[in-house]
Design a protein around this motif. Structure first.
Motif, PDB file in Angstrom:
ATOM      1  N   GLY A 171      64.186  50.109  76.219  1.00  0.00           N
ATOM      2  CA  GLY A 171      65.130  50.976  76.930  1.00  0.00           C
ATOM      3  C   GLY A 171      64.615  52.404  77.008  1.00  0.00           C
ATOM      4  N   GLN A 172      64.090  52.884  75.891  1.00  0.00           N
ATOM      5  CA  GLN A 172      63.567  54.261  75.840  1.00  0.00           C
ATOM      6  C   GLN A 172      62.409  54.462  76.804  1.00  0.00           C
ATOM      7  OE1 GLN A 172      62.433  56.229  72.388  1.00  0.00           O
ATOM      8  NE2 GLN A 172      64.469  56.349  71.505  1.00  0.00           N
ATOM      9  N   ILE A 173      61.537  53.439  76.878  1.00  0.00           N
ATOM     10  CA  ILE A 173      60.372  53.555  77.777  1.00  0.00           C
ATOM     11  C   ILE A 173      60.867  53.561  79.231  1.00  0.00           C
ATOM     12  CG2 ILE A 173      58.228  52.438  78.548  1.00  0.00           C
ATOM     13  CD1 ILE A 173      58.027  51.284  75.657  1.00  0.00           C
ATOM     14  N   GLU A 174      61.808  52.663  79.507  1.00  0.00           N
ATOM     15  CA  GLU A 174      62.359  52.569  80.862  1.00  0.00           C
ATOM     16  C   GLU A 174      62.992  53.889  81.307  1.00  0.00           C
ATOM     17  OE1 GLU A 174      65.112  49.075  82.064  1.00  0.00           O
ATOM     18  OE2 GLU A 174      63.064  48.450  81.564  1.00  0.00           O
ATOM     19  N   GLN A 175      63.717  54.515  80.398  1.00  0.00           N
ATOM     20  CA  GLN A 175      64.373  55.779  80.747  1.00  0.00           C
ATOM     21  C   GLN A 175      63.398  56.962  80.769  1.00  0.00           C
ATOM     22  OE1 GLN A 175      67.270  56.121  77.626  1.00  0.00           O
ATOM     23  NE2 GLN A 175      68.184  54.163  78.194  1.00  0.00           N
ATOM     24  N   GLY A 176      62.189  56.731  80.309  1.00  0.00           N
ATOM     25  CA  GLY A 176      61.211  57.818  80.266  1.00  0.00           C
ATOM     26  C   GLY A 176      61.412  58.743  79.073  1.00  0.00           C
ATOM     27  N   ALA A 177      62.207  58.314  78.095  1.00  0.00           N
ATOM     28  CA  ALA A 177      62.451  59.152  76.916  1.00  0.00           C
ATOM     29  C   ALA A 177      61.193  59.251  76.049  1.00  0.00           C
ATOM     30  CB  ALA A 177      63.605  58.581  76.103  1.00  0.00           C
ATOM     31  N   VAL A 178      60.392  58.217  76.069  1.00  0.00           N
ATOM     32  CA  VAL A 178      59.091  58.259  75.373  1.00  0.00           C
ATOM     33  C   VAL A 178      58.042  57.788  76.368  1.00  0.00           C
ATOM     34  CG1 VAL A 178      59.908  57.843  73.002  1.00  0.00           C
ATOM     35  CG2 VAL A 178      59.389  55.911  74.483  1.00  0.00           C
ATOM     36  N   SER A 179      56.771  58.202  76.136  1.00  0.00           N
ATOM     37  CA  SER A 179      55.790  57.908  77.174  1.00  0.00           C
ATOM     38  C   SER A 179      55.129  56.540  77.006  1.00  0.00           C
ATOM     39  CB  SER A 179      54.734  59.009  77.231  1.00  0.00           C
ATOM     40  OG  SER A 179      54.019  59.020  76.031  1.00  0.00           O
ATOM     41  N   ASP A 180      55.090  55.997  75.813  1.00  0.00           N
ATOM     42  CA  ASP A 180      54.520  54.656  75.678  1.00  0.00           C
ATOM     43  C   ASP A 180      55.108  53.922  74.468  1.00  0.00           C
ATOM     44  OD1 ASP A 180      53.253  55.751  73.478  1.00  0.00           O
ATOM     45  OD2 ASP A 180      51.223  55.310  74.146  1.00  0.00           O
ATOM     46  N   TYR A 181      54.666  52.690  74.287  1.00  0.00           N
ATOM     47  CA  TYR A 181      55.264  51.842  73.253  1.00  0.00           C
ATOM     48  C   TYR A 181      54.984  52.389  71.849  1.00  0.00           C
ATOM     49  CZ  TYR A 181      57.396  47.554  71.563  1.00  0.00           C
ATOM     50  OH  TYR A 181      58.257  46.654  70.982  1.00  0.00           O
ATOM     51  N   LEU A 182      53.806  52.956  71.660  1.00  0.00           N
ATOM     52  CA  LEU A 182      53.466  53.480  70.332  1.00  0.00           C
ATOM     53  C   LEU A 182      54.404  54.644  69.962  1.00  0.00           C
ATOM     54  CD1 LEU A 182      51.130  52.691  68.348  1.00  0.00           C
ATOM     55  CD2 LEU A 182      50.106  54.871  68.960  1.00  0.00           C
ATOM     56  N   MET A 183      54.702  55.483  70.959  1.00  0.00           N
ATOM     57  CA  MET A 183      55.629  56.589  70.714  1.00  0.00           C
ATOM     58  C   MET A 183      57.026  56.071  70.400  1.00  0.00           C
ATOM     59  SD  MET A 183      55.077  59.864  73.096  1.00  0.00           S
ATOM     60  CE  MET A 183      56.411  60.820  72.413  1.00  0.00           C
ATOM     61  N   ALA A 184      57.398  54.986  71.050  1.00  0.00           N
ATOM     62  CA  ALA A 184      58.719  54.395  70.776  1.00  0.00           C
ATOM     63  C   ALA A 184      58.767  53.903  69.322  1.00  0.00           C
ATOM     64  CB  ALA A 184      58.986  53.247  71.748  1.00  0.00           C
ATOM     65  N   GLU A 185      57.690  53.287  68.861  1.00  0.00           N
ATOM     66  CA  GLU A 185      57.643  52.836  67.463  1.00  0.00           C
ATOM     67  C   GLU A 185      57.809  54.022  66.519  1.00  0.00           C
ATOM     68  OE1 GLU A 185      54.746  48.876  67.982  1.00  0.00           O
ATOM     69  OE2 GLU A 185      53.990  50.584  66.877  1.00  0.00           O
ATOM     70  N   GLN A 186      57.057  55.077  66.813  1.00  0.00           N
ATOM     71  CA  GLN A 186      57.124  56.277  65.967  1.00  0.00           C
ATOM     72  C   GLN A 186      58.523  56.876  65.976  1.00  0.00           C
ATOM     73  OE1 GLN A 186      55.669  57.908  63.767  1.00  0.00           O
ATOM     74  NE2 GLN A 186      53.577  57.132  63.764  1.00  0.00           N
ATOM     75  N   HIS A 195      44.770  55.752  70.669  1.00  0.00           N
ATOM     76  CA  HIS A 195      44.409  57.160  70.933  1.00  0.00           C
ATOM     77  C   HIS A 195      42.986  57.416  70.438  1.00  0.00           C
ATOM     78  CE1 HIS A 195      48.426  58.139  72.207  1.00  0.00           C
ATOM     79  NE2 HIS A 195      48.901  57.520  71.149  1.00  0.00           N
ATOM     80  N   PRO A 196      42.014  56.826  71.147  1.00  0.00           N
ATOM     81  CA  PRO A 196      40.630  56.869  70.657  1.00  0.00           C
ATOM     82  C   PRO A 196      40.066  58.284  70.485  1.00  0.00           C
ATOM     83  CG  PRO A 196      40.751  55.910  72.860  1.00  0.00           C
ATOM     84  CD  PRO A 196      42.150  56.033  72.384  1.00  0.00           C
ATOM     85  N   ALA A 197      40.593  59.254  71.236  1.00  0.00           N
ATOM     86  CA  ALA A 197      40.059  60.612  71.129  1.00  0.00           C
ATOM     87  C   ALA A 197      40.353  61.216  69.753  1.00  0.00           C
ATOM     88  CB  ALA A 197      40.648  61.490  72.228  1.00  0.00           C
ATOM     89  N   TYR A 248      51.169  50.788  77.183  1.00  0.00           N
ATOM     90  CA  TYR A 248      50.368  51.812  76.486  1.00  0.00           C
ATOM     91  C   TYR A 248      49.558  52.582  77.522  1.00  0.00           C
ATOM     92  CZ  TYR A 248      51.434  48.967  72.363  1.00  0.00           C
ATOM     93  OH  TYR A 248      52.075  48.283  71.382  1.00  0.00           O
ATOM     94  N   HIS A 249      49.064  53.754  77.111  1.00  0.00           N
ATOM     95  CA  HIS A 249      48.259  54.559  78.040  1.00  0.00           C
ATOM     96  C   HIS A 249      46.781  54.224  77.969  1.00  0.00           C
ATOM     97  CE1 HIS A 249      51.360  57.115  79.406  1.00  0.00           C
ATOM     98  NE2 HIS A 249      51.738  57.408  78.172  1.00  0.00           N
ATOM     99  N   LEU A 250      46.136  54.348  79.121  1.00  0.00           N
ATOM    100  CA  LEU A 250      44.678  54.241  79.162  1.00  0.00           C
ATOM    101  C   LEU A 250      44.123  55.654  79.036  1.00  0.00           C
ATOM    102  CD1 LEU A 250      42.000  52.751  79.851  1.00  0.00           C
ATOM    103  CD2 LEU A 250      42.493  53.255  82.242  1.00  0.00           C
ATOM    104  N   ASP A 251      43.255  55.865  78.061  1.00  0.00           N
ATOM    105  CA  ASP A 251      42.642  57.187  77.872  1.00  0.00           C
ATOM    106  C   ASP A 251      41.342  57.238  78.692  1.00  0.00           C
ATOM    107  OD1 ASP A 251      41.105  59.314  77.042  1.00  0.00           O
ATOM    108  OD2 ASP A 251      41.693  59.153  74.945  1.00  0.00           O
ATOM    109  N   PRO A 252      41.310  58.079  79.735  1.00  0.00           N
ATOM    110  CA  PRO A 252      40.123  58.099  80.612  1.00  0.00           C
ATOM    111  C   PRO A 252      38.862  58.632  79.931  1.00  0.00           C
ATOM    112  CG  PRO A 252      41.685  59.838  81.234  1.00  0.00           C
ATOM    113  CD  PRO A 252      42.341  59.044  80.141  1.00  0.00           C
ATOM    114  N   GLY A 253      39.002  59.100  78.680  1.00  0.00           N
ATOM    115  CA  GLY A 253      37.846  59.613  77.938  1.00  0.00           C
ATOM    116  C   GLY A 253      36.732  58.586  77.765  1.00  0.00           C
TER     117      GLY A 253
END
Ligand SMILES: [Fe+2]
Ligand SMILES: [Fe+2]
Length: 287
Positions: A166-181, A214-216, A250-255
């Motif tokens: 729900g949080q991800i859908e609403q944009g309250a967090v940016s990805d699943y890892l942030m939702a866990e945190q 978050h490989p960076a 999850y996000h793809l890190d273009p790095g």
């Protein structure tokens, strides 16, 4: 309702996990050393009769269609590659952890093992496009263990997982890892890292487990390896091989571009190769 996870309870669950056998640990240490040779791996397998039996069983699986039965470890290993030995050793030493259903992710029995195996194969494929020197089998091993934390975290996470979506859908967090945190106060990468420390896995594998989303954030010398697994993980999810409700959230890190030459064509090739190798590997590893 969200529930901050009791860190002490997680710590205790990790403490109870059986340790890796000394042979399995030695195998992972040897693989983590870029200067190792196939002969070093052969020696470890020969010393371990259970591992020997399973390696021979895998190489003689009908899926490889070998006409003559292979009975020597040297031949089995040069045919299967070190990565299959690693898969067997990890499968044996993590026991039920990789095969049990992931309640908190609505993942079914075996989903975590399949996702990890696919990610391992894909990470190794990604590593073939590295701009610098790269140890392909280490990328495989990292992929195989990257989400190990979910096995323990999933049990603590099941009450919050719906809310996370729900949080991800609403944009309250940016990805699943942030939702866990946000909801649990910790995430599957931290839990996995503590497990890796409990098992005394090589530092490179600890870094992969902790930083794969978050490989960076990994220390510089580990970044190529962590990025390989980061991409391998996403390729695995793109191919539909995920662990349940968190797939592709999850996000793809273009790095990664700093370390790998990946074009849309090479990515498509990676997916195809990984799918082919995965179906054979999965079949031959079925115990
Ligand atoms: Fe993950
Ligand atoms: Fe993953």
């Amino acid at each position: 309702m969200s529930k901050i996870v009791d860190r002490e309870a997680v710590r205790q669950a990790i403490e109870k996990l059986p340790l890796f056998s000394s042979n399995a640990l030695e195998l992972l240490q040897v693989i983590a050393d870029p200067d190792h040779e196939l002969e070093d791996v052969v020696k470890i397998v020969k010393f371990d009769s259970a591992l020997t039996m399973r390696v021979l069983k895998a190489v003689n699986s009908p899926v490889y269609g070998l006409i003559k039965e292979v009975s020597s470890i040297d031949r089995a290993l040069s045919y299967l590659g070190e990565r299959m030995v690693v898969s067997i050793a990890v499968q044996e030493n993590t026991g039920q952890l990789l095969s049990k259903p992931l309640e908190g992710y609505q993942g079914e029995q075996g989903d975590l093992w399949r996702h990890d195996l696919f990610s391992a194969i894909a990470s190794r494929e990604v590593a073939r496009y590295a701009k610098g020197d790269f140890d392909l089998d280490l990328a495989f091993t990292g992929g195989l263990l990257h989400d190990i934390g979910k096995s323990i975290f999933a049990t603590f996470w099941k009450e919050s997982s719906q809310e996370a979506l729900g949080q991800i859908e609403q944009g309250a967090v940016s990805d699943y890892l942030m939702a866990e945190q946000d909801l649990a106060g910790l995430d599957h990468t931290e839990v996995g890292y503590e497990m890796a420390r409990h098992w005394k896995l090589p530092e490179s594998l600890q870094a992969v487990i902790l930083h794969h989303h978050h490989p960076a954030e990994a220390i510089e010398c580990m970044q190529p390896l962590v990025y390989a697994v980061h991409i391998g993980d996403i390729v695995s999810m793109m191919a539909g091989c995920n662990t349940g409700s968190d797939g592709l959230k999850y996000h793809l890190d273009p790095g990664y571009e700093e370390f790998f030459d990946l074009s849309p064509t090479t990515l498509a090739e990676i997916v195809l190769n990984a799918e082919e190798e995965f179906s054979k590997a999965e079949e031959s590893l079925r115990s």
